[in-house]
Design an enzyme around this catalytic site. Structure first.
Site, PDB file in Angstrom:
ATOM      1  N   TYR A  37     -41.493  44.573  19.611  1.00  0.00           N
ATOM      2  CA  TYR A  37     -42.735  43.890  20.038  1.00  0.00           C
ATOM      3  C   TYR A  37     -43.022  44.237  21.495  1.00  0.00           C
ATOM      4  O   TYR A  37     -44.163  44.577  21.854  1.00  0.00           O
ATOM      5  CB  TYR A  37     -42.573  42.385  19.853  1.00  0.00           C
ATOM      6  N   ASP A  45     -59.625  44.452   9.695  1.00  0.00           N
ATOM      7  CA  ASP A  45     -58.198  44.758   9.854  1.00  0.00           C
ATOM      8  C   ASP A  45     -58.143  45.843  10.921  1.00  0.00           C
ATOM      9  O   ASP A  45     -58.664  46.947  10.705  1.00  0.00           O
ATOM     10  CB  ASP A  45     -57.623  45.246   8.518  1.00  0.00           C
ATOM     11  N   LYS A  82     -46.317  45.918  23.124  1.00  0.00           N
ATOM     12  CA  LYS A  82     -47.131  45.219  24.126  1.00  0.00           C
ATOM     13  C   LYS A  82     -47.121  45.973  25.464  1.00  0.00           C
ATOM     14  O   LYS A  82     -48.087  45.904  26.222  1.00  0.00           O
ATOM     15  CB  LYS A  82     -46.641  43.773  24.298  1.00  0.00           C
ATOM     16  N   ASN A 125     -57.531  40.120  20.327  1.00  0.00           N
ATOM     17  CA  ASN A 125     -56.526  39.062  20.227  1.00  0.00           C
ATOM     18  C   ASN A 125     -55.516  39.315  19.113  1.00  0.00           C
ATOM     19  O   ASN A 125     -54.360  38.910  19.241  1.00  0.00           O
ATOM     20  CB  ASN A 125     -57.255  37.730  19.988  1.00  0.00           C
ATOM     21  N   THR A 185     -48.582  28.516  18.765  1.00  0.00           N
ATOM     22  CA  THR A 185     -49.227  29.028  17.543  1.00  0.00           C
ATOM     23  C   THR A 185     -48.136  29.357  16.529  1.00  0.00           C
ATOM     24  O   THR A 185     -46.940  29.256  16.828  1.00  0.00           O
ATOM     25  CB  THR A 185     -50.011  30.324  17.839  1.00  0.00           C
TER      26      THR A 185
END
Ligand SMILES: NC(=O)c1ccc[n+]([C@@H]2O[C@H](COP(=O)([O-])OP(=O)(O)OC[C@H]3O[C@@H](n4cnc5c(N)ncnc54)[C@H](OP(=O)(O)O)[C@@H]3O)[C@@H](O)[C@H]2O)c1
Length: 235
Positions: A144, A54, A148, A77, A179
């Site tokens: 997000y 984790d 990023k 990833n 995905t």
């Protein structure tokens, strides 16, 4: 860096793009792939070595770096995406959760594995970023994108620091990938195997950055538009 004979650690390798990285690495001659997952029993792929990680748990990251002394390629990833408006009261908490996984996670993993990579002759790191490192979709990707963007800045700093020990760092920017993370998106998506293949080709070619699809290339071009694309109205 040559993929053939490499020994890779892929985070979030139980599904999605991480599983694709593990698959494509093996198909290209990687000698060993450690498939890291929060729950290693969720790694179903043949030929990989499941390990627990984790990325929000510094003790687990440090223990893994002590155990896996043969790693020559780290693929950061693992990631999470929590959609929602920045003006919603819960956005600060959502930002902290995503920063933990998307920005601090790769930083911790690189810090812990840098000595291992140095001892194994330099080697390489791949950081999985996004077109949303550069762009914010209004009401959707605020937190997000912030995480990023932080991961992008960290990648650019780490690349320079790692250079001294001969370790390369490749940043990978993609639009939508087919995905679970993008399951609600009704836009063209790149297959995860294609993203992994393009990233590994770029690494082998010695690139520092790769834009895997039209969306990421168009957004990059839009930086020099007037008005710049990141000032736009978003989704
Ligand atoms: N899908 C897209 O459109 C897209 C576009 C650009 C960039 N990306 C980036 O590509 C990467 C892979 O995303 P994906 O599309 O494969 O997403 P996904 O299908 O949602 O898979 C996410 C992976 O990250 C793992 N993960 C989440 N939190 C973790 C933690 N704290 N520690 C370790 N692993 C954790 C998940 O494990 P569990 O199974 O335990 O949850 C899962 O393996 C991410 O960095 C994402 O931001 C995705």
């Amino acid at each position: 860096m040559n993929i053939h004979g490499s020994i890779a650690l892929v985070t979030g390798a139980n599904r999605g793009l991480g599983a694709a990285f593990a698959r494509v690495l093996l198909a290209n001659g990687a000698a060993k792939v450690y498939a890291a997952a929060r729950d290693p029993s969720s790694v179903k792929q043949a030929g990989v070595v499941p390990v627990q990680l984790d990325v929000t748990k510094p003790d687990q990251v440090a223990a893994l770096a002590r155990d896996l002394r043969d790693v020559t390629l780290v693929v950061n990833n693992a990631g999470v995406f929590e959609p929602g408006p920045l003006l919603a009261p819960q956005s600060a908490d959502a930002l902290m959760r995503q920063m933990e996984v998307n920005a601090l996670g790769p930083l911790r993993v690189v810090q812990a594995f840098a000595p291992v990579l140095a001892a194994n002759g330099g080697s390489a790191v791949i950081n999985m970023l996004s077109v949303l490192s550069w762009l914010t979709l209004a009401n959707v990707s605020g937190t997000y994108s912030a995480s990023k963007a932080a991961a992008w800045a960290l990648s650019n700093g780490l690349r320079q620091e790692l250079k001294a020990q001969g370790t390369e760092l490749l940043s990978v920017h993609a639009g939508f990938i087919d995905t679970d993370m993008a399951s609600g998106v009704q836009m063209p998506k790149t297959s995860p195997d294609d993203v992994a293949r393009i990233a590994l080709e770029a690494l082998q070619a010695g690139q520092s950055e790769v834009l895997v699809d039209d969306i990421s290339r168009q957004v990059r071009q839009g930086f020099s538009a007037s008005p710049a694309i990141y000032l736009g109205t978003g989704a």
